[in-house]
Design a protein around this motif. Structure first.
Motif, short mmCIF file in Angstrom:
data_model
loop_
_atom_site.label_atom_id
_atom_site.label_comp_id
_atom_site.label_asym_id
_atom_site.label_seq_id
_atom_site.Cartn_x
_atom_site.Cartn_y
_atom_site.Cartn_z
N ASP A 249 7.64 -9.43 1.05
CA ASP A 249 7.42 -8.94 2.41
C ASP A 249 8.21 -9.76 3.42
OD1 ASP A 249 5.72 -6.99 1.57
OD2 ASP A 249 3.87 -7.97 2.20
N ASP B 205 1.68 -6.69 12.28
CA ASP B 205 0.64 -6.11 11.43
C ASP B 205 0.67 -6.69 10.03
OD1 ASP B 205 -0.17 -4.58 13.54
OD2 ASP B 205 0.83 -2.75 12.89
N GLU B 206 1.86 -6.83 9.45
CA GLU B 206 1.95 -7.37 8.09
C GLU B 206 1.57 -8.84 8.08
OE1 GLU B 206 5.28 -6.78 5.63
OE2 GLU B 206 4.88 -4.65 5.34
N HIS C 212 10.78 -8.74 6.31
CA HIS C 212 10.73 -9.17 7.71
C HIS C 212 12.09 -9.70 8.16
CE1 HIS C 212 6.08 -9.87 7.60
NE2 HIS C 212 6.44 -8.64 7.27
N ASN D 147 -2.00 -9.08 7.56
CA ASN D 147 -2.27 -8.74 6.17
C ASN D 147 -1.97 -9.91 5.26
OD1 ASN D 147 -0.91 -7.29 3.48
ND2 ASN D 147 -2.85 -6.41 4.16
N HIS D 148 -0.90 -10.68 5.54
CA HIS D 148 -0.56 -11.85 4.72
C HIS D 148 -1.66 -12.89 4.77
CE1 HIS D 148 4.07 -11.03 4.83
NE2 HIS D 148 3.37 -10.11 4.21
N LEU E 169 5.41 -3.83 13.35
CA LEU E 169 5.29 -3.87 11.89
C LEU E 169 5.15 -5.30 11.39
CD1 LEU E 169 7.88 -1.21 10.66
CD2 LEU E 169 5.43 -1.22 10.17
N ILE F 230 3.99 -11.37 -1.28
CA ILE F 230 4.10 -11.79 0.12
C ILE F 230 5.51 -12.28 0.40
CG2 ILE F 230 3.25 -13.42 1.85
CD1 ILE F 230 0.54 -13.35 0.42
#
Length: 631
Positions: free
Chosen positions: A372, A467-468, A376, A471-472, A464, A369
């Protein structure tokens, strides 16, 4: 040279049959190997195209469908075709007509004067198609009737009557006293499909007709393939819209009846589901939207901000700049929490107990994460670049407009994990929560194209990140599950600062320097942009590895990573000063590595040696890219 010899090359000459080969210049478009003759001619489900979709127009003027269990059905009567001119109308095809029999040759060894007759009593569409597909060019006759089950009883006398109609070439339409069609016998030529140039008849076949029933695009797999295959994005088991029935078949044909508990399994009987024909003919359009495994007859998106609360262009820029600092801060918080977990950098292949696996899985999820979040940070800076703004690599001291929580480096305690869950929790309102900040940005940009000429490129980047973010949230919940029932004392490391002047203090200094190198590489990437910047970004992964390796080793010794923010991170790096900045970083990093090598044992000395080689290659490559960009 004799005449015979002179003619030999002509006999062996290959004459082009398609437009591309005939042209004496390069023609844009599909190559000759895309012609139907060179395709893999199979179906059910098929590879390149489904021959049944080509054979649907085997009789000129009529369109049939073979994707049925009750035979071949007449789908359309073309207005300019011979059957229409002979009196067959759309009214005759309501209810639909079926293909009852066929007269025609399927081999050149058969006499055209005495072709075989095929009756289709009780056959499904696939079996009917097999006979149609085998027809060779020439005269054919077909028999149509108004019911799936043919009332024709195959007999020698009936075959002779059909032969007579076939020989005469005259079609026959027989009606009852009320004018309803009882039977039609039509005579014509088996369709060729292609003209002399090998082009499909565009008046008959629409784009997508030949592939509509393959695994690709989707209809057959949509019906037949369930969970964990590519069509798993299609729901299988759903909850009813009112939430009362939790086990409904998404593909059930009758959507008005809620099955009783004893009838739930019956929904998955094939005859209770939508069939191939219904999917191909568009019934799938009636399937409801499914959100969170629950059916809904309509999709109502979360409300965006009122039109009066849309952000101006400058407000969007300011918010993006702030969000880069938030992404940076969260990335560092997540990394620190990862290092606080007593888990190895890599899990051994054997000899690992279940609790260790669970702790490692939790730590690894937190690290991924964090990676990610670094991505970002890159995406938000790309958005700033699209708006012709300088990059931002600062780090927020306050996370979230609504959280009002200061930046802190804390171990992965249950309380800290809950904070991570809260900050990543999806928000249904613009401006609420971390993703809510992006929702407001997205709405402001989307609704004001006149203020944002970069709109088409900005929106995908922000989507994006949103959306992520969702998911996190789910992944942090999985971390919570991995650690459930395990005492924090069992999986947390006691991290603290080392004593000044020790070898561990030298490692901590190297950790800070690796952090500076990573941020410096990102600054160069943003400063160069385009191709050179992208290649520098690839190189920055090596700096990330050095930082990760050093911090993991320190954590195993009980030493915390400080993530000391360099002062240069708040000043803009340009193409002009990038080389000087990297020279300074290289000098400072080399000094930190030397200090570790001089004060450490063999393990730490080996770590410093390895990182020295990586850094030398890293800086050399970055300088090379800077020079190439200057040229």
């Amino acid at each position: 040279m004799s005449d015979a010899t002179a003619q030999d090359p002509i006999e062996w000459k290959i004459f082009p049959r398609n437009l591309t080969a005939r042209a004496d210049y390069s023609v844009g478009g599909n190559p000759s190997n895309t012609r139907l003759e060179s395709g893999v001619d199979n179906c059910y489900p098929g590879l390149e195209f489904d021959q049944r979709n080509l054979d649907k127009a085997f009789f000129p003027g009529l369109i049939f469908e073979f994707h049925r269990s009750d035979g071949a059905i007449l789908h359309q009567i073309l207005a300019n075709g011979a059957p229409s001119q002979q009196g067959l109308t759309d009214a005759d095809n309501n209810p639909p007509l079926y293909l009852w029999a066929l007269v025609g040759r399927y081999s050149t060894s058969q006499s055209e004067a005495d072709p075989p007759v095929f009756f289709f009593n009780g056959l499904d569409g696939l079996e009917v198609w097999r006979r149609v597909h085998d027809l060779i060019p020439g005269r054919i006759a077909i028999v149509l009737g108004p019911s799936p089950g043919s009332i024709l009883t195959p007999s020698l006398g009936l075959s002779r009557q059909l032969d007579q109609i076939y020989d005469s070439g005259e079609s026959l339409l027989q009606r009852d006293d009320n004018g309803r069609l009882q039977i039609a016998v039509l005579v014509g030529q088996r369709a060729q499909y292609l003209d002399e140039n090998g082009v499909i008849d565009v008046d008959v076949y629409q784009p997508g007709d030949l592939t509509r029933s393959l695994c690709s695009p989707w209809q057959y797999d949509f019906r037949d393939c369930g969970c964990f295959y590519w069509a798993a994005s299609k729901p299988d088991i759903v909850t009813s819209g009112d939430g009362q029935q939790p086990y409904l078949n998404f593909q059930r044909r009758d959507r008005n009846i809620t099955p009783q508990p004893s009838e739930v399994l019956a929904q998955w009987q094939r005859e209770q589901e939508l069939d191939y024909a219904e999917l191909i003919e568009g019934v799938w359009n009636q399937l409801p939207v499914v959100l969170n495994d629950r059916e809904s007859e309509q999709f109502i998106p979360p409300p965006g901000p009122p039109i009066t609360q849309l952000m101006t262009r400058q407000q969007v820029i300011d918010e993006l700049r702030y969000l880069t600092t938030v992404e940076h801060a969260l990335c560092v918080e997540y990394l620190y929490a990862h290092y606080s977990v007593n888990a190895p950098m890599r899990l051994p292949e054997s000899g690992v107990d279940e609790q260790t696996r669970r702790i490692f899985a939790a730590a690894n999820e937190v690290f991924l994460i964090a990676v990610d979040e670094m991505r970002h940070l890159r995406w938000v800076n790309e958005a700033l670049d699209l708006m012709q703004q300088p990059p931002s690599l600062g780090r927020a001291q306050l996370i979230g407009r609504n959280f009002n929580r200061p930046f802190e480096l804390e171990r992965l305690t249950p309380e800290q994990l809950q904070w991570f869950i809260d900050v990543e929790k999806p928000s249904q309102s613009a401006g609420q929560g971390l993703d809510g900040m992006y929702v407001r940005l997205l709405t402001s940009i989307d609704r004001q194209p006149e203020q944002f000429p970069e709109r088409e490129r900005l929106l995908p980047l922000i989507k994006l990140i949103i959306d992520e973010g969702e998911n996190h949230y789910k992944r942090f919940l999985s971390v919570q599950k991995h650690l459930a029932g395990i005492s924090p004392d069992s999986y947390l490391r006691p991290l603290k600062n080392p004593q000044s002047g020790t070898q561990l203090a030298s490692l901590q200094k190297l950790s800070d320097q690796n952090y500076s190198v990573l941020l410096g590489a990102l600054q160069v990437s943003f400063a160069l942009g385009d191709r050179a910047g992208g290649m520098v970004l690839e190189q920055s992964r090596r700096a990330m590895f050095n930082l990760h390796e050093t911090n993991h080793y320190m954590a195993s010794k009980g030493v915390r990573a400080r993530f000391k923010l360099p002062t240069t991170v708040t000043t803009t790096m340009t193409r002009g000063n990038a080389s000087d900045r990297m020279n300074t970083l290289f000098t400072e990093t080399a000094a930190a590595i030397t200090e570790v090598k001089e004060t450490s044992d063999f393990t730490e000395h080996d770590l410093a040696e390895r990182q020295q080689r990586i850094n030398e290659e890293l800086f050399q490559r970055i300088h090379q890219l800077i020079e190439e960009d200057a040229d």
